[in-house]
Write an enzyme that holds these catalytic residues in place. Structure first.
Site, mmCIF file in Angstrom:
data_model
loop_
_atom_site.group_PDB
_atom_site.id
_atom_site.type_symbol
_atom_site.label_atom_id
_atom_site.label_comp_id
_atom_site.label_asym_id
_atom_site.label_seq_id
_atom_site.Cartn_x
_atom_site.Cartn_y
_atom_site.Cartn_z
ATOM 1 C CD GLU A 136 9.968 -7.594 -9.819
ATOM 2 O OE1 GLU A 136 8.609 -7.878 -9.905
ATOM 3 O OE2 GLU A 136 10.353 -6.345 -10.010
ATOM 4 C CE LYS A 155 4.580 -8.235 -13.234
ATOM 5 N NZ LYS A 155 6.112 -8.293 -12.072
ATOM 6 C CG PHE A 172 6.931 -8.155 -1.752
ATOM 7 C CD1 PHE A 172 6.554 -8.853 -0.153
ATOM 8 C CD2 PHE A 172 6.811 -7.522 -2.058
ATOM 9 C CE1 PHE A 172 6.776 -8.069 0.544
ATOM 10 C CE2 PHE A 172 7.006 -5.784 -0.643
ATOM 11 C CZ PHE A 172 7.296 -6.691 0.659
ATOM 12 C CB SER A 207 3.639 0.834 -3.564
ATOM 13 O OG SER A 207 4.001 0.931 -5.285
ATOM 14 C CB CYS A 252 -2.448 -3.591 2.123
ATOM 15 S SG CYS A 252 -3.839 -5.161 2.405
#
Ligand code: NAD
Length: 484
Positions: free
Chosen positions: A176, A173, A149, A226, A281
């Site tokens: 969401e 992908k 995200f 993650s 990150c």
């Protein structure tokens, strides 16, 4: 709702991935801005079939032609930058300026992909008298890219331009939580002239990712997210014999020596821990101060106080993320750490339902505390103290992660000492966010990355292609050994 419901983009058509949907909230004010349909494995099958149909033609189009699409795509990113920026700002919650920086980075990534024909020219050598061997790169087939995200525009562009220029077709992908930018990217690629079916977007969460890992029509999977999910994806997709590169979470340490330039160090440390609300990150969430660094810690607090939620600090992604971050702070305080700047319970006037955490600086954190070991992913800096550099390095080296580390000093010798010994893939010297810009590649070590090679830059060529070695002889008279 501000945006149309988000559907899968498959073969230039918008189709529902399944019957289940999820509301998309803007972290800026908690409002529902759209909803997204979550894909079942049947929806993934359809996208893969479409991509497979597009592969023979796209993969045999000469690279110099494929790259033309990306010259146009780069122009379109630039032309639409304000709109793309606004979209990232709304769906992710980072500030407008940070959102723009993200799109600018996507432009840089695309420029790198445009240089691919120059980089990919193969090797050739006469390996025996009259015998030549040459190496050619071939695409893998249909590849999947699963993204997190925190960078809705940039992380998809870590993979799209390179993988596609190199002749692959892709199933993207996105997270969401931020699915809107990916569909907009698909529209821009179409406008740039990308043939139908080469790039497809599927939406969803766990079920969609598992279906990607299991789908036998997908040849390779790249994942960014993650560590917990990176491990799942790495194991599951590679057990299905796919090539996998899975980037995970991070806990990045900044080692600050007493001789460091106070102003520069403080502003870098504060920016590194709070940029993108700490949801990077590459964020510095742990600092190890070596010896007498109180003057630098004081200045870091001054810098942190200048960072204001809703102004130069964005929101975190969700209510749950806000609660998780604040719990880390509270627990560290209970365990004896000292909260010098406290960002808990922050409300932005007029945006009371937004998910904001103020900048937080915590001193005297011990290496055994939860906050020192785990990824907090919020605008929180944990400061640990050490009397010597080797002990500071021990703290950094003991992390299970290994994305980035940095050292702040004015001594070249000390900087080299740390750079050699830090247990991370990206090292900064007087730089708080040491992202290696193109053509250098992005990727960490240890539990921050599973798989071989990096995800961007030159190193990604190896991941997105396979090589063929062609050995040729024409003239029988040049006989000198078993090959000729
Ligand atoms: P996440 O792991 O929760 O989600 C990443 C992707 O995995 C999403 O597309 C999501 O839909 C999917 N997913 C989530 N749970 C799943 C499950 N149980 N099974 C299968 N798929 C699942 O990560 P996030 O919260 O979106 O992103 C933040 C994380 O990403 C942080 O840990 C951050 O450090 C990491 N990150 C790493 C890098 C890097 O370069 N190493 C870059 C950006 C973000």
């Amino acid at each position: 709702m501000k945006y149309q419901p988000i559907k899968n983009y498959v073969g230039e058509e918008l189709i529902d991935g399944g019957t289940e949907t999820l509301d998309i909230l803007s972290p800026l004010d908690g409002s529902i801005i759209s909803k997204v349909s979550l894909s079942t494995s049947e929806a993934i099958d359809k996208a893969v079939k479409t991509a497979r149909e597009a592969f023979p033609s796209w993969s045999t189009t000469p690279i110099k032609e494929r790259v033309q699409v990306f010259f146009k795509y780069r122009e379109l990113l630039e032309k639409n930058i304000e709109e793309l920026t606004q979209l990232v700002h709304e769906e992710n919650g980072k500030t407008y300026d940070e959102s723009k920086a993200e799109v600018l980075k996507s432009i840089e990534l695309t420029e790198f992909a445009c240089s691919m024909p120059q980089l990919i020219a193969g090797e050739i050598l006469e390996v025996s008298k009259g015998v030549e061997c040459r190496v050619e790169h071939f695409p893998l087939g249909v590849v999947a890219s699963i993204t997190p995200f925190n960078f809705p525009n940039m992380v998809p562009n870590w993979t799209i331009p390179n993988a596609l220029v190199l002749g692959n077709c892709m199933i993207m992908k996105p997270s969401e939580l931020v699915p809107i930018s990916a569909n907009r990217i698909a529209e821009l690629l179409k406008e740039a002239g990308l043939p139908k079916g080469v790039f497809n977007v599927v939406h969803g969460s766990r079920e969609a990712v598992e279906a990607i890992c299991d789908n036998l029509g997908i040849d390779a999977v790249s994942f960014v997210g993650s560590t917990k999910v990176a491990k799942i994806v790495y194991k599951r997709a590679s057990s299905n014999l796919k090539r996998v590169l899975a980037l995970g979470g991070a806990k990045n340490h900044l080692i600050v020596l007493p001789d460091a330039n106070t102003e520069m160090t403080a502003s870098n440390v504060a920016a590194s821990m709070s940029g993108c609300a700490g949801q990077r990150c590459m964020a510095a969430s742990a600092m190890v101060g070596v010896g007498k660094v109180d003057h630098i810690v004081k200045q870091i607090c001054e810098e942190a106080k200048k960072i204001v939620p809703g102004k130069n600090l964005g929101a975190v992604i969700s209510k749950q993320a806000k609660e998780r971050i604040e719990n880390y702070i509270t627990q560290a305080e209970k365990e004896g750490a000292k909260v010098l700047v406290d960002g808990r319970n922050y409300k932005v006037e007029g945006k009371e339902n937004g998910f904001y955490v103020g900048p937080t600086v915590i001193d005297y954190v011990r290496p055994d505390m939860k906050i020192a070991k785990e990824e907090v992913f919020g605008p929180v800096l944990s400061i640990m103290r050490s009397d010597d550099l080797d002990k500071a390095l021990e703290i950094e080296n003991s992390s299970t992660y290994g994305n980035a580390a940095a050292v702040f000093t004015q001594s070249g010798g000390m900087a080299r000492y740390v750079a050699e010994r830090a247990n991370a893939g990206m090292i900064g010297v007087n730089i708080g966010v040491p992202v290696p810009r193109e053509p250098f590649s992005f990727g960490g070590w240890n539990e921050s990355k599973f798989g071989v090679g990096d995800i961007t830059g030159k190193s990604s060529i190896e991941f997105w292609t396979r090589i063929k070695k062609i050995t040729t002889k024409w003239n029988p008279e040049s006989r000198t050994n078993w090959m000729s």
